[in-house]
Design an enzyme around this catalytic site. Structure first.
Site, PDB file in Angstrom:
ATOM      1  N   PRO A   1      11.532   0.638   8.922  1.00 56.20           N
ATOM      2  CA  PRO A   1      12.728  -0.209   9.052  1.00 56.20           C
ATOM      3  C   PRO A   1      12.909  -1.005   7.755  1.00 56.20           C
ATOM      4  O   PRO A   1      11.922  -1.475   7.179  1.00 56.20           O
ATOM      5  CB  PRO A   1      12.377  -1.146  10.217  1.00 56.20           C
ATOM      6  CG  PRO A   1      11.202  -0.537  10.903  1.00 56.20           C
ATOM      7  CD  PRO A   1      10.487   0.277   9.889  1.00 56.20           C
TER       8      PRO A   1
ATOM      9  N   VAL B   1       0.851  -1.202   0.000  1.00 54.54           N
ATOM     10  CA  VAL B   1       0.000   0.000   0.000  1.00 54.54           C
ATOM     11  C   VAL B   1       0.882   1.245   0.000  1.00 54.54           C
ATOM     12  O   VAL B   1       0.652   2.199  -0.737  1.00 54.54           O
ATOM     13  CB  VAL B   1      -0.966   0.003   1.203  1.00 54.54           C
ATOM     14  CG1 VAL B   1      -1.754   1.310   1.260  1.00 54.54           C
ATOM     15  CG2 VAL B   1      -1.921  -1.181   1.122  1.00 54.54           C
TER      16      VAL B   1
ATOM     17  N   GLY C   1      11.063  -4.076   6.938  1.00 49.86           N
ATOM     18  CA  GLY C   1       9.634  -4.037   6.614  1.00 49.86           C
ATOM     19  C   GLY C   1       9.339  -3.602   5.193  1.00 49.86           C
ATOM     20  O   GLY C   1       8.179  -3.397   4.834  1.00 49.86           O
TER      21      GLY C   1
ATOM     22  N   ASP D   1      -6.884   2.670   4.957  1.00 50.35           N
ATOM     23  CA  ASP D   1      -7.927   1.751   5.433  1.00 50.35           C
ATOM     24  C   ASP D   1      -8.686   2.210   6.661  1.00 50.35           C
ATOM     25  O   ASP D   1      -9.490   1.443   7.202  1.00 50.35           O
ATOM     26  CB  ASP D   1      -7.352   0.346   5.720  1.00 50.35           C
ATOM     27  CG  ASP D   1      -7.037  -0.407   4.442  1.00 50.35           C
ATOM     28  OD1 ASP D   1      -7.711  -0.133   3.428  1.00 50.35           O
ATOM     29  OD2 ASP D   1      -6.127  -1.232   4.453  1.00 50.35           O
TER      30      ASP D   1
END
Lengths: 310, 310
Positions: A54, A34, A57, A126
Site C-alpha cells: 500500500p 529493507v 507503507g 530477517d
C-alpha cells in the site's frame, strides 16, 4: 601424502552465486528501507520487478524509485492478495523469485510456503529458516562485484570488512575489467572456433599478467588492434611495445602522469602488499638517519685529514 | 535534490547471493578439474551430492574426493542416463540444483533443458546462456566468505582482485566473526523477545564499534558474560573495562604480545588505510635524515663555539 594437495572441505558455508535475473520476474512484497535495498539489488541485475505494498507503507526511497525514477515495472498499491499473485494471472508467467520485507511474520511465513510449493526461490527478510538464499554486504564498481558474507554471524563485521576491501581495491579496477572484457570480445571475433577456447583463455591470462592494471585501464581500441596482432604469433606485446612509437611522435601527450610513474616504479613490486606503512616508515627513518650520519662523519673525517695536513 | 541521496541503479550486474544448500540435493555431471571445483563449492555448503561420471573420466582430485575423502553422498560410475535421473527415482526427491562440467556440448544443452522444464536451477560450465547462475572467485576464512565476480568479463582479473583482497583482510577476521556470532547467540538467550530485535542489533553494532577486531577475536566466554551485563543498562563495556581487573591480578599472563602492542598503538589509526608504505618510507627517510643532520649541525656548532672560546 597426495591428499595434502587438495583443499580440505570446510562445511558450514553458503554457495555464493551470481544469480542471473535478466528477463526474469521478481516479486517484492513490502515498502520499507529493507525492501528498498532489495529493489536496488534486483534492478541492478536487470530483473522485471513487481512491487506489492500500500502506498501508505512506502518509505522515501521506495517512493523515489517508483514515482520519480520509475524503475519498478509493475506496482500494486494494495496488500498482498493470496497465492494466485505468485502465478501472475495477468501474463501467465509465474514469478522466478519472491522477496518479502514486511513486519507481518504470519503473512511472510505463508508467502514463503506458497513460493516453496511452486518451487520459486524465496527470501523472507530477517527469518533465515524461510530463506532459500541470503543477501550479503555488496561492493559494486561497474562490472566488478564483491560480496561479503558472514553466514548471518555478524552483519556489522561484514560491513566493516566490506569497507576494508573497498579501500584495498585498485582505483581503476572497473576500467581495467571493462577494457579486458572488450579485448576478450574482439579476440572471440578474430578466433571464434570453439576448440580454440583454452588457447584463447591462456592468451588472455598472458595479457593480464604482462599489462599492469593501470596499463589495462588505459588500453585504447587502437592498442587492442596492436595487441591482437600478437595472437597469431602466440605472443602478447607489452605496453611499451604497443605504445613505443607514439612516445616518439607525441611525447608531450604521452608523458606519464606522476601517478603513472609511481605505479610503474612501485606498482608491481611484490613487497608492496606485504610491508606495512609503519615498518616502512621506521626503516626509512633509520636509512635516512644512517645516510645523513655517514655524510657528516665522512665530512668531519675529511676536514680532520685536511686539518692534519700541515 | 533529495534524489541525490539514493544510489543510482546501475544495470548489468548479477544478483550475488549466498544459496543455502543444507539438506538440499545437488546433481553434478562430470569428473574433471572443473567438476572438482564445483564439488568443493557445494560440499562446503553442506549439500547432499550425487555425482554421475564413468570412473575412467575422473581426475585425480575427483578420485580423491570420492574414494579417499568419501565426501560424495551418491556416486554413479556410468554415463548420464536421461531425464528420469533428475527426478531421482531412488528416493523420489527431485534434485534442487543441477551442475554439468562435461565436454559434450549437446548433452549439456539437453540436461539444461530437462532441468529448466522442472524449474531446477542449472549451471552448464562455460556456457553462459545455459546458466541460471554463475560461479565467481571465492575466498573462504571460516565463517567469512568473499566472492569476486566480473560478470564473465575477466576471470583472470577476478582472481587477481581476489588476491588483492586476500592480502587486505585482517589476519584474525575469521576468529572475530566467530566470537561475535557466539556473543550474538548468547544475547538472543538473554533477550529472546522478537520485538527486541532492533535493540539487539543496535547493541551488537555498538560492540563491534567499541571493540577492535583483535579485541573481538580475543574475546573469551567469560568476557562475553561481562559484556552482557551491560545489555540491561543499555551500555557496552570496553575491552579495558572488561579486562581491567585481570591485568592487576595476573599481569604476567595478560601482558600483551608485541603484535598486540603494535595493533593497539597503530591498529586503529585512521591513516593506516590511507597512507602507502612507499610514502611512509620516504617521509620516514626524510625525517630521519633531518634529525641526524640537525644533530650533526648542532654538534659542529657547539664545537665551533667551544673552539672560539680562547
Amino acid at each position: 601424502m597426495a591428499a595434502k594437495e587438495y583443499h580440505e572441505i570446510v562445511p558450514g558455508a553458503g554457495l555464493i552465486l551470481s544469480w542471473q535475473l535478466k528477463g526474469k520476474k521478481v516479486l517484492l512484497v513490502g515498502g520499507g528501507p529493507v525492501a528498498a535495498g532489495r529493489l536496488v539489488n534486483v534492478k541492478d541485475a536487470d530483473a522485471h520487478l513487481t512491487v506489492i505494498c500500500p502506498s501508505s507503507g512506502l518509505c522515501g526511497e521506495m517512493k523515489h524509485r517508483i514515482y520519480t525514477e520509475n524503475v519498478v515495472d509493475v506496482y500494486h498499491d494494495r496488500l498482498f492478495g493470496g497465492a494466485s499473485e505468485l502465478d501472475a494471472p495477468e501474463d501467465g508467467r509465474r514469478f522466478d523469485m519472491v522477496l518479502t520485507a514486511i513486519d507481518d511474520a504470519e503473512l511472510s511465513r505463508s508467502i514463503c510456503h506458497m513460493a516453496r510449493a511452486r518451487k520459486i526461490p524465496v527470501n523472507v527478510a530477517d527469518v533465515p529458516p524461510e530463506c532459500d538464499f541470503y543477501f550479503g554486504s555488496l561492493i559494486r564498481r561497474g562490472p566488478l562485484q564483491v560480496m561479503v558474507s558472514t553466514g548471518g554471524k555478524g552483519p556489522k563485521i561484514a560491513s566493516q570488512t566490506r569497507r576494508v576491501i573497498e579501500r584495498a581495491l585498485p582505483e581503476n579496477i572497473d576500467n581495467a575489467i571493462e577494457r579486458v572484457g572488450k579485448l576478450r570480445a574482439k579476440l572471440r571475433e578474430v578466433a571464434p572456433e570453439q576448440k580454440q577456447g583454452p588457447k584463447r583463455m591462456r592468451w588472455m591470462i598472458d595479457v593480464c599478467e604482462k599489462w599492469s592494471l593501470d596499463q589495462l585501464s588505459d588500453m585504447t581500441d587502437d592498442d587492442m588492434e596492436e595487441i591482437l596482432k600478437g595472437w597469431k604469433k602466440g605472443t602478447v606485446p607489452t605496453y611499451r611495445q604497443v605504445r613505443g612509437i607514439k612516445w616518439k611522435i607525441i611525447p608531450f601527450i604521452a608523458l606519464p602522469t606522476a601517478k603513472q610513474i609511481n605505479k610503474s616504479l612501485f606498482g608491481t613490486c611484490p613487497v608492496v602488499g606485504a610491508i606495512s606503512p609503519w615498518l616502512s616508515g621506521v626503516l626509512g627513518a633509520t636509512a635516512g638517519a644512517a645516510v645523513a650520519s655517514a655524510f657528516f662523519v665522512l665530512r668531519s673525517q675529511t676536514r680532520h685529514s685536511l686539518m692534519s695536513v700541515p
